[in-house]
Design a protein around this motif. Structure first.
Motif, PDB file in Angstrom:
ATOM      1  N   ALA A 140      10.617  -4.851  -9.636  1.00 48.41           N
ATOM      2  CA  ALA A 140      10.428  -6.070  -9.316  1.00 48.41           C
ATOM      3  C   ALA A 140       9.969  -6.449  -7.781  1.00 48.41           C
ATOM      4  O   ALA A 140       9.411  -7.304  -7.457  1.00 48.41           O
ATOM      5  CB  ALA A 140      11.709  -6.738  -9.486  1.00 48.41           C
ATOM      6  N   LYS A 141      10.349  -5.571  -6.906  1.00 48.01           N
ATOM      7  CA  LYS A 141      10.139  -5.690  -5.553  1.00 48.01           C
ATOM      8  C   LYS A 141       8.548  -5.502  -5.420  1.00 48.01           C
ATOM      9  O   LYS A 141       8.210  -6.060  -4.253  1.00 48.01           O
ATOM     10  CB  LYS A 141      11.054  -4.557  -4.752  1.00 48.01           C
ATOM     11  CG  LYS A 141      12.434  -4.883  -4.453  1.00 48.01           C
ATOM     12  CD  LYS A 141      13.116  -4.050  -3.650  1.00 48.01           C
ATOM     13  CE  LYS A 141      13.501  -4.579  -2.701  1.00 48.01           C
ATOM     14  NZ  LYS A 141      14.576  -3.695  -1.738  1.00 48.01           N
ATOM     15  N   ARG A 142       8.001  -4.689  -6.090  1.00 47.44           N
ATOM     16  CA  ARG A 142       6.586  -4.532  -5.795  1.00 47.44           C
ATOM     17  C   ARG A 142       5.674  -5.773  -6.166  1.00 47.44           C
ATOM     18  O   ARG A 142       4.916  -6.242  -5.462  1.00 47.44           O
ATOM     19  CB  ARG A 142       5.790  -3.249  -6.499  1.00 47.44           C
ATOM     20  CG  ARG A 142       6.302  -2.152  -5.980  1.00 47.44           C
ATOM     21  CD  ARG A 142       5.297  -0.847  -6.805  1.00 47.44           C
ATOM     22  NE  ARG A 142       5.920   0.310  -6.583  1.00 47.44           N
ATOM     23  CZ  ARG A 142       5.490   1.487  -7.407  1.00 47.44           C
ATOM     24  NH1 ARG A 142       4.409   1.498  -7.716  1.00 47.44           N
ATOM     25  NH2 ARG A 142       6.197   2.582  -7.090  1.00 47.44           N
ATOM     26  N   LEU A 143       6.197  -6.289  -7.261  1.00 50.10           N
ATOM     27  CA  LEU A 143       5.728  -7.512  -7.588  1.00 50.10           C
ATOM     28  C   LEU A 143       5.889  -8.953  -6.711  1.00 50.10           C
ATOM     29  O   LEU A 143       5.096  -9.492  -6.396  1.00 50.10           O
ATOM     30  CB  LEU A 143       5.953  -8.114  -8.925  1.00 50.10           C
ATOM     31  CG  LEU A 143       5.423  -7.031 -10.034  1.00 50.10           C
ATOM     32  CD1 LEU A 143       6.419  -7.483 -11.250  1.00 50.10           C
ATOM     33  CD2 LEU A 143       4.009  -7.158 -10.235  1.00 50.10           C
TER      34      LEU A 143
ATOM     35  N   ILE B 198       7.778   4.560 -12.173  1.00 52.34           N
ATOM     36  CA  ILE B 198       9.072   4.192 -11.544  1.00 52.34           C
ATOM     37  C   ILE B 198      10.406   4.689 -12.576  1.00 52.34           C
ATOM     38  O   ILE B 198      10.087   4.019 -13.875  1.00 52.34           O
ATOM     39  CB  ILE B 198       9.186   2.569 -11.238  1.00 52.34           C
ATOM     40  CG1 ILE B 198       8.145   2.222 -10.436  1.00 52.34           C
ATOM     41  CG2 ILE B 198      10.672   2.159 -10.669  1.00 52.34           C
ATOM     42  CD1 ILE B 198       8.018   0.712 -10.088  1.00 52.34           C
ATOM     43  N   PRO B 199      11.129   5.373 -12.266  1.00 57.94           N
ATOM     44  CA  PRO B 199      12.359   5.702 -13.375  1.00 57.94           C
ATOM     45  C   PRO B 199      12.993   4.466 -13.856  1.00 57.94           C
ATOM     46  O   PRO B 199      13.093   3.513 -13.135  1.00 57.94           O
ATOM     47  CB  PRO B 199      13.334   6.669 -12.376  1.00 57.94           C
ATOM     48  CG  PRO B 199      12.528   7.032 -11.227  1.00 57.94           C
ATOM     49  CD  PRO B 199      11.429   5.972 -10.967  1.00 57.94           C
ATOM     50  N   ASN B 200      12.957   4.466 -15.287  1.00 60.42           N
ATOM     51  CA  ASN B 200      13.653   3.596 -15.822  1.00 60.42           C
ATOM     52  C   ASN B 200      15.091   3.584 -15.635  1.00 60.42           C
ATOM     53  O   ASN B 200      15.850   4.680 -15.158  1.00 60.42           O
ATOM     54  CB  ASN B 200      13.356   3.278 -17.344  1.00 60.42           C
ATOM     55  CG  ASN B 200      13.410   4.614 -18.035  1.00 60.42           C
ATOM     56  OD1 ASN B 200      13.627   5.469 -17.389  1.00 60.42           O
ATOM     57  ND2 ASN B 200      13.160   4.514 -19.491  1.00 60.42           N
TER      58      ASN B 200
ATOM     59  N   PRO C 200      15.659   4.011  -3.773  1.00 62.22           N
ATOM     60  CA  PRO C 200      14.635   3.596  -3.000  1.00 62.22           C
ATOM     61  C   PRO C 200      13.301   4.047  -3.806  1.00 62.22           C
ATOM     62  O   PRO C 200      13.324   4.902  -4.642  1.00 62.22           O
ATOM     63  CB  PRO C 200      14.738   4.755  -1.936  1.00 62.22           C
ATOM     64  CG  PRO C 200      15.914   5.527  -2.095  1.00 62.22           C
ATOM     65  CD  PRO C 200      16.592   5.214  -3.395  1.00 62.22           C
ATOM     66  N   ASP C 201      12.426   3.043  -3.713  1.00 60.77           N
ATOM     67  CA  ASP C 201      11.006   3.232  -4.246  1.00 60.77           C
ATOM     68  C   ASP C 201      10.246   4.339  -3.726  1.00 60.77           C
ATOM     69  O   ASP C 201       9.310   4.173  -2.811  1.00 60.77           O
ATOM     70  CB  ASP C 201      10.333   1.959  -3.998  1.00 60.77           C
ATOM     71  CG  ASP C 201       9.201   1.920  -5.138  1.00 60.77           C
ATOM     72  OD1 ASP C 201       8.911   2.796  -5.782  1.00 60.77           O
ATOM     73  OD2 ASP C 201       8.191   0.882  -4.914  1.00 60.77           O
ATOM     74  N   ILE C 202      10.565   5.717  -3.951  1.00 61.32           N
ATOM     75  CA  ILE C 202      10.012   6.887  -3.636  1.00 61.32           C
ATOM     76  C   ILE C 202       9.160   7.547  -4.875  1.00 61.32           C
ATOM     77  O   ILE C 202      10.039   7.240  -6.042  1.00 61.32           O
ATOM     78  CB  ILE C 202      10.993   7.722  -2.963  1.00 61.32           C
ATOM     79  CG1 ILE C 202      12.190   7.902  -3.683  1.00 61.32           C
ATOM     80  CG2 ILE C 202      11.308   7.089  -1.393  1.00 61.32           C
ATOM     81  CD1 ILE C 202      13.119   8.879  -3.046  1.00 61.32           C
TER      82      ILE C 202
ATOM     83  N   ARG D 145       0.773  -1.342   0.125  1.00 59.35           N
ATOM     84  CA  ARG D 145      -0.081  -0.075   0.062  1.00 59.35           C
ATOM     85  C   ARG D 145       0.894   1.157  -0.020  1.00 59.35           C
ATOM     86  O   ARG D 145       2.073   1.195   0.348  1.00 59.35           O
ATOM     87  CB  ARG D 145      -1.018  -0.047   1.345  1.00 59.35           C
ATOM     88  CG  ARG D 145      -1.987  -0.832   1.014  1.00 59.35           C
ATOM     89  CD  ARG D 145      -2.953  -1.017   2.246  1.00 59.35           C
ATOM     90  NE  ARG D 145      -3.962  -1.829   2.055  1.00 59.35           N
ATOM     91  CZ  ARG D 145      -5.205  -1.879   1.371  1.00 59.35           C
ATOM     92  NH1 ARG D 145      -5.420  -0.710   0.789  1.00 59.35           N
ATOM     93  NH2 ARG D 145      -6.185  -2.722   1.263  1.00 59.35           N
ATOM     94  N   VAL D 146       0.234   2.336  -0.319  1.00 58.27           N
ATOM     95  CA  VAL D 146       0.952   3.827  -0.677  1.00 58.27           C
ATOM     96  C   VAL D 146       0.311   4.560   0.211  1.00 58.27           C
ATOM     97  O   VAL D 146      -0.923   4.501   0.259  1.00 58.27           O
ATOM     98  CB  VAL D 146       1.249   4.141  -2.068  1.00 58.27           C
ATOM     99  CG1 VAL D 146       2.228   3.007  -2.746  1.00 58.27           C
ATOM    100  CG2 VAL D 146       0.030   4.217  -2.775  1.00 58.27           C
ATOM    101  N   PRO D 147       0.895   5.697   0.423  1.00 56.80           N
ATOM    102  CA  PRO D 147       0.316   6.800   1.150  1.00 56.80           C
ATOM    103  C   PRO D 147      -0.726   7.499   0.588  1.00 56.80           C
ATOM    104  O   PRO D 147      -0.661   7.732  -0.772  1.00 56.80           O
ATOM    105  CB  PRO D 147       1.210   7.781   1.566  1.00 56.80           C
ATOM    106  CG  PRO D 147       2.787   7.239   1.254  1.00 56.80           C
ATOM    107  CD  PRO D 147       2.502   6.032   0.404  1.00 56.80           C
TER     108      PRO D 147
END
Ligand SMILES: C[S@@+](CC[C@H](N)C(=O)[O-])C[C@H]1O[C@@H](n2cnc3c(N)ncnc32)[C@H](O)[C@@H]1O
Length: 238
Positions: free
Chosen positions: A147-150, A125-127, A211-213, A91-93
């Motif tokens: 990959a991490k989200r999946l 997500i930046p490539n 980081p996934d920000i 989940r995201v904010p």
């Protein structure tokens, strides 16, 4: 087709198959490859499509006679209806966490999920381009965040992630970082070497990672943000 049917055979009944396709252009004509992937996995192999995730990024090849391709897709299939899915883990904010129901029996109560909102099926997500912290010599490396989200949402801790086309080993590095196991292969030995190196860095917690920000908005005072004098003012240049 052989790889697809083998992938289905070895996937557990609670497991998932994610197939990513890029922006493929053949002599100026866009080929919607996910249409073919859908036909193979859904129509021919009987899987259920749960999401068509659009991975979008701000930079890519510039086009002159069509809009520049700035997205790729990931098709997420499951084998059964009893599939593993940990939505809370990704989940995201919320944009407005203080929002409340304004009518009905829940009037006055907060309307959002306290754990955050569903991230949706469009992921910005930046490539992995030249200056990206994760960049290796592989020409079409995925970002770890994708990959991490999946892996976080579709596999349990200790679960097995398999990537038969692992390239630089992004799925493997992500899997290891997240406490999953990994099996991967690639046709090219030089990519297998890169993947081995990244996997071993992941084991040692030394893997460079963005980081996934959220993607940052340009800072107006930075030199690269300023419009050069010879760029025409007006449409497209603000
Ligand atoms: C899009 S890249 C994968 C990139 C990877 N996700 C990453 O983050 O680095 C596809 C990879 O599949 C490999 N490949 C192509 N055909 C293959 C085959 N028949 N068997 C195994 N690997 C193959 C290529 O060498 C290439 O590294």
């Amino acid at each position: 087709m052989r790889v697809a049917s083998e992938a289905v055979r070895v996937t557990s009944s609670a497991g998932s198959i994610c197939w990513q396709v890029g922006n493929f252009v053949d002599q100026g004509s866009i080929q919607p490859l996910d249409y073919i992937v859908y036909d193979v996995f859904a129509n021919q192999l009987g899987l259920t499509l749960r999401n068509r995730i659009v991975w979008t990024f701000g930079h890519g090849t510039h086009a002159k006679r069509r809009f520049s391709g700035r997205h790729e897709t990931v098709l997420w299939f499951t084998k059964t209806n009893d599939y593993f899915f940990d939505l809370d883990a990704v989940r995201v904010p919320q944009k407005y966490p203080g929002k409340r129901h304004y009518k009905g029996p829940q009037r006055g109560q907060y309307s959002g999920n306290p754990l955050g909102k569903n991230p949706g099926d469009v992921w910005d997500i930046p490539n992995v381009k030249a200056k990206h912290v994760e960049k290796t010599e592989h020409p079409c490396q995925f970002p770890l965040a994708l990959a991490k989200r999946l892996i976080t949402s579709l596999t349990p801790k200790g679960g097995l992630v398999v990537d038969p086309y692992m390239g630089s080993g992004t799925a493997g590095a992500a899997a290891i970082t997240l406490g999953r196991r990994f099996i991967g292969s690639d046709l090219e030995e030089k990519y297998v070497d890169i993947a081995r190196d990244r996997l071993s860095k992941a084991v040692q917690n030394k893997l460079p990672e963005r980081p996934d920000i959220p993607v940052r908005t340009p800072v107006p005072t930075e030199a690269v943000t300023k419009r050069p004098r010879h760029f025409k003012e007006g449409q497209g240049n603000g």
